[in-house]
Design a protein around this motif. Structure first.
Motif, PDB file in Angstrom:
ATOM      1  N   THR A  83       0.755  -1.128   0.008  1.00 34.69           N
ATOM      2  CA  THR A  83      -0.107   0.015   0.113  1.00 34.69           C
ATOM      3  C   THR A  83       0.909   1.285  -0.042  1.00 34.69           C
ATOM      4  OG1 THR A  83      -1.618  -1.357   1.306  1.00 34.69           O
ATOM      5  CG2 THR A  83      -1.817   1.186   1.116  1.00 34.69           C
ATOM      6  N   LYS A  84       0.603   2.228  -0.850  1.00 31.44           N
ATOM      7  CA  LYS A  84       1.583   3.476  -1.172  1.00 31.44           C
ATOM      8  C   LYS A  84       1.077   4.426  -0.068  1.00 31.44           C
ATOM      9  CE  LYS A  84       4.111   2.082  -4.571  1.00 31.44           C
ATOM     10  NZ  LYS A  84       3.834   1.963  -5.971  1.00 31.44           N
ATOM     11  N   VAL A  85       2.152   5.250   0.323  1.00 32.82           N
ATOM     12  CA  VAL A  85       2.099   6.335   1.187  1.00 32.82           C
ATOM     13  C   VAL A  85       1.294   7.471   0.780  1.00 32.82           C
ATOM     14  CG1 VAL A  85       3.453   8.165   2.395  1.00 32.82           C
ATOM     15  CG2 VAL A  85       4.243   5.814   2.373  1.00 32.82           C
ATOM     16  N   ARG A  86       0.148   8.016   1.312  1.00 32.37           N
ATOM     17  CA  ARG A  86      -0.370   9.232   0.734  1.00 32.37           C
ATOM     18  C   ARG A  86      -0.274  10.291   1.920  1.00 32.37           C
ATOM     19  NH1 ARG A  86      -4.334   5.485  -0.295  1.00 32.37           N
ATOM     20  NH2 ARG A  86      -5.421   6.102   1.798  1.00 32.37           N
ATOM     21  N   GLU A  87      -0.576  11.627   1.796  1.00 33.33           N
ATOM     22  CA  GLU A  87      -0.480  12.800   2.367  1.00 33.33           C
ATOM     23  C   GLU A  87      -1.262  12.637   3.383  1.00 33.33           C
ATOM     24  OE1 GLU A  87       1.699  15.728   2.698  1.00 33.33           O
ATOM     25  OE2 GLU A  87       0.491  16.066   4.298  1.00 33.33           O
ATOM     26  N   GLY A  88      -1.003  12.498   4.532  1.00 31.11           N
ATOM     27  CA  GLY A  88      -1.974  12.760   5.760  1.00 31.11           C
ATOM     28  C   GLY A  88      -2.730  11.279   6.084  1.00 31.11           C
ATOM     29  N   MET A  89      -2.202  10.158   5.705  1.00 29.93           N
ATOM     30  CA  MET A  89      -2.934   8.921   5.973  1.00 29.93           C
ATOM     31  C   MET A  89      -2.562   8.669   7.608  1.00 29.93           C
ATOM     32  SD  MET A  89      -0.591   6.136   3.758  1.00 29.93           S
ATOM     33  CE  MET A  89      -1.881   5.474   3.066  1.00 29.93           C
ATOM     34  N   THR A  90      -3.529   7.828   7.922  1.00 33.66           N
ATOM     35  CA  THR A  90      -3.075   7.405   9.591  1.00 33.66           C
ATOM     36  C   THR A  90      -2.954   6.026   9.508  1.00 33.66           C
ATOM     37  OG1 THR A  90      -5.376   7.036  10.042  1.00 33.66           O
ATOM     38  CG2 THR A  90      -4.499   9.180  10.580  1.00 33.66           C
ATOM     39  N   VAL A  91      -1.752   5.572   9.947  1.00 31.62           N
ATOM     40  CA  VAL A  91      -1.378   4.344   9.909  1.00 31.62           C
ATOM     41  C   VAL A  91      -1.379   3.751  11.529  1.00 31.62           C
ATOM     42  CG1 VAL A  91       0.509   2.585   9.403  1.00 31.62           C
ATOM     43  CG2 VAL A  91       0.025   4.509   7.791  1.00 31.62           C
TER      44      VAL A  91
ATOM     45  N   MET B  85      -4.825  -4.970 -16.754  1.00 33.07           N
ATOM     46  CA  MET B  85      -5.467  -4.432 -15.347  1.00 33.07           C
ATOM     47  C   MET B  85      -4.435  -4.732 -14.303  1.00 33.07           C
ATOM     48  SD  MET B  85      -9.355  -5.495 -14.295  1.00 33.07           S
ATOM     49  CE  MET B  85     -10.448  -5.124 -15.222  1.00 33.07           C
ATOM     50  N   THR B  86      -4.146  -3.556 -13.875  1.00 31.48           N
ATOM     51  CA  THR B  86      -3.122  -3.712 -12.556  1.00 31.48           C
ATOM     52  C   THR B  86      -4.080  -3.446 -11.226  1.00 31.48           C
ATOM     53  OG1 THR B  86      -2.573  -1.419 -12.957  1.00 31.48           O
ATOM     54  CG2 THR B  86      -1.056  -2.939 -13.827  1.00 31.48           C
ATOM     55  N   ASP B  87      -3.265  -3.664 -10.216  1.00 36.72           N
ATOM     56  CA  ASP B  87      -3.939  -3.610  -8.929  1.00 36.72           C
ATOM     57  C   ASP B  87      -5.195  -4.347  -9.055  1.00 36.72           C
ATOM     58  OD1 ASP B  87      -4.648  -2.553  -6.683  1.00 36.72           O
ATOM     59  OD2 ASP B  87      -5.089  -0.536  -6.865  1.00 36.72           O
ATOM     60  N   ALA B  88      -5.011  -5.604  -9.627  1.00 40.62           N
ATOM     61  CA  ALA B  88      -6.235  -6.268  -9.873  1.00 40.62           C
ATOM     62  C   ALA B  88      -5.938  -7.820  -9.305  1.00 40.62           C
ATOM     63  CB  ALA B  88      -6.605  -6.467 -11.179  1.00 40.62           C
ATOM     64  N   THR B  89      -6.478  -8.291  -8.177  1.00 41.85           N
ATOM     65  CA  THR B  89      -6.010  -9.385  -7.575  1.00 41.85           C
ATOM     66  C   THR B  89      -7.260 -10.478  -7.788  1.00 41.85           C
ATOM     67  OG1 THR B  89      -5.054  -8.318  -5.711  1.00 41.85           O
ATOM     68  CG2 THR B  89      -5.796 -10.688  -5.488  1.00 41.85           C
ATOM     69  N   VAL B  90      -6.922 -11.486  -8.619  1.00 42.39           N
ATOM     70  CA  VAL B  90      -7.734 -12.678  -8.928  1.00 42.39           C
ATOM     71  C   VAL B  90      -8.061 -13.309  -7.551  1.00 42.39           C
ATOM     72  CG1 VAL B  90      -8.175 -14.740 -10.221  1.00 42.39           C
ATOM     73  CG2 VAL B  90      -7.163 -12.736 -11.251  1.00 42.39           C
ATOM     74  N   LEU B  91      -9.351 -13.307  -7.250  1.00 39.49           N
ATOM     75  CA  LEU B  91      -9.770 -13.829  -5.563  1.00 39.49           C
ATOM     76  C   LEU B  91     -10.403 -15.358  -5.929  1.00 39.49           C
ATOM     77  CD1 LEU B  91     -11.906 -10.797  -4.383  1.00 39.49           C
ATOM     78  CD2 LEU B  91      -9.447 -11.387  -3.970  1.00 39.49           C
ATOM     79  N   GLY B  92     -10.973 -15.594  -6.988  1.00 40.27           N
ATOM     80  CA  GLY B  92     -11.784 -16.929  -6.950  1.00 40.27           C
ATOM     81  C   GLY B  92     -11.920 -17.308  -8.376  1.00 40.27           C
ATOM     82  N   LEU B  93     -11.672 -18.969  -8.463  1.00 37.11           N
ATOM     83  CA  LEU B  93     -12.284 -19.481  -9.665  1.00 37.11           C
ATOM     84  C   LEU B  93     -13.421 -20.366  -9.387  1.00 37.11           C
ATOM     85  CD1 LEU B  93      -8.908 -20.850 -10.722  1.00 37.11           C
ATOM     86  CD2 LEU B  93      -9.942 -18.547 -11.248  1.00 37.11           C
ATOM     87  N   TYR B  94     -14.712 -20.150  -9.983  1.00 35.35           N
ATOM     88  CA  TYR B  94     -15.983 -20.992  -9.725  1.00 35.35           C
ATOM     89  C   TYR B  94     -16.027 -22.207 -10.650  1.00 35.35           C
ATOM     90  CZ  TYR B  94     -16.550 -17.423  -5.875  1.00 35.35           C
ATOM     91  OH  TYR B  94     -16.528 -16.390  -5.119  1.00 35.35           O
ATOM     92  N   LEU B 102     -10.835  -8.556  -7.527  1.00 34.64           N
ATOM     93  CA  LEU B 102     -10.704  -7.171  -6.871  1.00 34.64           C
ATOM     94  C   LEU B 102      -9.908  -6.197  -7.420  1.00 34.64           C
ATOM     95  CD1 LEU B 102     -11.756  -6.087  -4.017  1.00 34.64           C
ATOM     96  CD2 LEU B 102      -9.642  -6.780  -3.006  1.00 34.64           C
ATOM     97  N   ASN B 103     -10.470  -5.047  -7.863  1.00 32.90           N
ATOM     98  CA  ASN B 103      -9.678  -4.089  -8.489  1.00 32.90           C
ATOM     99  C   ASN B 103     -10.188  -2.715  -8.031  1.00 32.90           C
ATOM    100  OD1 ASN B 103     -10.085  -2.380 -11.614  1.00 32.90           O
ATOM    101  ND2 ASN B 103      -8.116  -2.736 -10.901  1.00 32.90           N
ATOM    102  N   ASP B 104      -9.248  -1.875  -7.469  1.00 34.46           N
ATOM    103  CA  ASP B 104      -9.521  -0.610  -7.003  1.00 34.46           C
ATOM    104  C   ASP B 104     -10.744  -0.731  -6.108  1.00 34.46           C
ATOM    105  OD1 ASP B 104      -9.172   1.854  -6.928  1.00 34.46           O
ATOM    106  OD2 ASP B 104     -10.230   2.543  -8.765  1.00 34.46           O
ATOM    107  N   ASP B 105     -11.041  -1.760  -5.222  1.00 36.75           N
ATOM    108  CA  ASP B 105     -11.921  -1.871  -4.134  1.00 36.75           C
ATOM    109  C   ASP B 105     -13.257  -2.316  -4.776  1.00 36.75           C
ATOM    110  OD1 ASP B 105     -10.697  -1.461  -1.958  1.00 36.75           O
ATOM    111  OD2 ASP B 105     -10.935   0.651  -1.638  1.00 36.75           O
ATOM    112  N   LYS B 106     -13.314  -2.773  -6.126  1.00 38.43           N
ATOM    113  CA  LYS B 106     -14.598  -3.151  -6.567  1.00 38.43           C
ATOM    114  C   LYS B 106     -14.393  -4.773  -6.782  1.00 38.43           C
ATOM    115  CE  LYS B 106     -14.703   0.052  -9.916  1.00 38.43           C
ATOM    116  NZ  LYS B 106     -13.978   1.176  -9.508  1.00 38.43           N
ATOM    117  N   HIS B 107     -15.456  -5.255  -6.857  1.00 37.05           N
ATOM    118  CA  HIS B 107     -15.592  -6.839  -7.062  1.00 37.05           C
ATOM    119  C   HIS B 107     -16.035  -7.095  -8.400  1.00 37.05           C
ATOM    120  CE1 HIS B 107     -16.854 -10.911  -5.826  1.00 37.05           C
ATOM    121  NE2 HIS B 107     -15.794 -10.927  -5.580  1.00 37.05           N
TER     122      HIS B 107
END
Ligand code: FAD
Ligand code: FES
Lengths: 102, 368
Positions: A83-91, B85-94, B102-107
């Motif tokens: 997870t990348k760093v962002r300005e002001g984020m709380t960890v 598609m980056t930042d894209a985790t493959v979660l399940g094979l049905y 899971l991409n950018d907090d979307k399923h």
């Protein structure tokens, strides 16, 4: 500590920003992961084990092992090594398995 | 909403990138090829490898891994037939063929006609008292911190494992200005290539074969380790303990295939020591026991980037052939890739891999 001179690599760290780790400000760069920024600041203990309260740090740094989970901006179980760093984020160190806010 | 596509590739390391490029070469206009990578960038393990690659010239030997990775990523981004598609985790094979991402907090949901799994591997761990102290890291983690993030990962390191990864990462630590106290190896001899070992020896780093870690200690974080000598049966010899102070212990004790998705899809798996873990049972086209699911690279058995790339080409063309895309080209390329793999695995250094692959084949024949 950050590597300033390297025989092969140069680093594009991005912009300098400040985020909050357990209530205190830490500097990082936008192209760095939270784990890298904490490490650069000499912070290697990220959490404590849920049962025996033993200190824990990262292990794989590529998102495989879940050893680095922390609460980021209120969201628990974030793998801070990817997870990348962002300005002001709380960890924050989370207690146990983390609490998901409703 | 479910999106129908022709081919999905899971993982953007050398294997997945080559698979995508191969499939695209055979694909007709309008084909839908999707590559999903959970990281923000493509390249897999190559993004942190600053050393010059070993292997044969066809597979970029002599080039630095990091540049091989960039070259492949650029080629994939430039290929119009491949959607990345980056930042894209493959979660399940049905069971019904649906793949969730899971991409950018979307399923997201996809229904690919064929699937290539190229998820790579994860680092192995060792059991000893104190092994959970902060400061005990996988060698790959240390490499990521220093070569990707540019952070000095330690002041003084003990490295466990004198295979290629242990040797290379030790040398890279020296380049980053870190003191390497020693490399510890349980086996009686060095496993990695001599070029890497002699670089370390020249820099004055002792490689202690026949030693292992007995325990790690430290109040809140790692402060040192106790090493112990092993006899020829790998049993510790009491009384040979030695304490080495260090703030970081790096484990380079092998990788194991990252095969969770294959288990989910119920692919037949088999444990093969020579391939470093449980691997999918595959046919000559690298198809698993589940029709339409292919594998390539470390997930099908731990080997090297060079063979991962060739396996990627094989799997990519095999999937293309199964999709009915340019069958002549695909078949010719599949045969070429098989030959190249045989070449790479020939000779004494390939003996272990050959034995492992023979076991997989035996088990496949035994099961049908
Ligand atoms: C220190 C070191 C030195 C090495 N030196 C050499 C060398 O000199 N020569 C050589 O030939 N080989 C070398 N190797 C080995 C080589 O790097 C690997 O064999 C190669 O990277 C394997 O390729 P891969 O594509 O199978 O896996 P990886 O490179 O691991 O790529 C897998 C990708 O899949 C992604 N992924 C995983 N799960 C998911 C999911 N669920 N959804 C989406 N994406 C996912 C990962 O993020 C990753 O990007 C070295 C390895 C290391 C660690
Ligand atoms: S350190 Fe392994 S997931 Fe972050």
């Amino acid at each position: 500590m950050r590597i300033e001179q390297h025989p092969i690599l140069s680093f594009d760290r991005g912009e300098k920003v400040t985020f909050v780790f357990n209530g205190r400000p830490v500097e990082g760069y936008t192209n760095e992961t939270i784990a890298a920024a904490l490490h650069a600041a000499g912070i290697r203990t990220l959490s404590h084990s849920p049962e025996l309260d033993r200190p824990r740090g990262l292990f794989c740094a590529i998102g495989n092992c879940s050893s680095c989970r922390m609460t980021v901006d209120g969201e628990p179980n974030v793998r801070i090594c990817v997870t990348k760093v962002r300005e002001g984020m709380t960890v924050e160190e989370q207690s146990g398995k983390g609490v998901v806010k409703p | 909403m479910i999106r129908d596509i022709d081919l999905m590739i899971v993982g953007g390391g050398p294997a997945g990138l080559m698979a995508a490029l191969a499939a695209a070469e055979a694909a007709p206009e309008g084909a839908k090829i999707l590559l999903c990578e959970r990281d923000e960038a493509l390249g897999g393990q190559l993004v942190k490898q600053t050393h010059k690659f070993f292997g044969s010239e066809k597979q970029h030997a002599g080039e630095r891994g990091i540049f091989i990775g960039r070259g492949l990523s650029d080629a994939v981004h430039a290929e119009a037939k491949i959607e990345v598609m980056t930042d894209a985790t493959v979660l399940g094979l049905y069971e019904d063929g649906i793949v969730t991402v899971l991409n950018d907090d979307k399923h997201l949901k996809f229904r690919p006609r064929k699937l290539i799994v190229a998820t790579g591997a994860s680092e192995k761990f060792l059991a000893f008292p104190g092994n959970d102290l902060p400061g005990i890291y996988g060698a790959g983690a240390v490499q990521t911190l220093m070569n990707v993030s540019g952070v000095k990962p330690a002041e003084r390191v003990v490295m466990v494992g004198a295979g290629n990864i242990g040797l290379i990462v030790s040398y890279q630590l020296l380049q980053a200005g870190v003191d390497v106290a020693c490399v510890v190896e349980a086996a009686p001899k060095i496993g990695g290539y001599l070029v890497h070992a002699s670089k370390l020896a020249r820099s004055g780093v002792p490689i202690r074969t026949g030693w292992t870690v007995k325990e790690a200690f430290g109040d809140q974080e790692l402060e040192g380790v106790v090493l112990i000598r092993l006899d020829e049966n790998f049993q510790p010899i009491e009384g040979t303990e030695e304490t080495v102070y260090c703030d970081t212990l790096c484990l380079a004790v092998g990788l194991s295939p990252l095969a969770e998705l294959l288990y989910q899809a119920d692919c037949a798996m088999t444990y093969v020591r020579e391939l470093s873990g449980a691997v999918p049972v595959v046919d000559e086209d690298l198809m698993t026991s589940v029709s339409g699911i292919y594998v390539c690279g470390d997930v099908s058995g731990i080997e090297e980037a060079s063979s991962a790339m060739v396996e990627g080409r094989l799997a990519g063309f095999a999937a293309a052939k199964a999709l009915g895309w340019n069958a002549d080209l695909a078949q010719a390329e599949i045969e070429k890739a098989r030959e190249e793999l045989n070449e790479l695995r020939s000779g004494p250094t390939g003996a272990r891999i050959r034995a492992g692959i023979a076991k997989v084949q035996e088990r496949r024949e035994g099961s049908c």
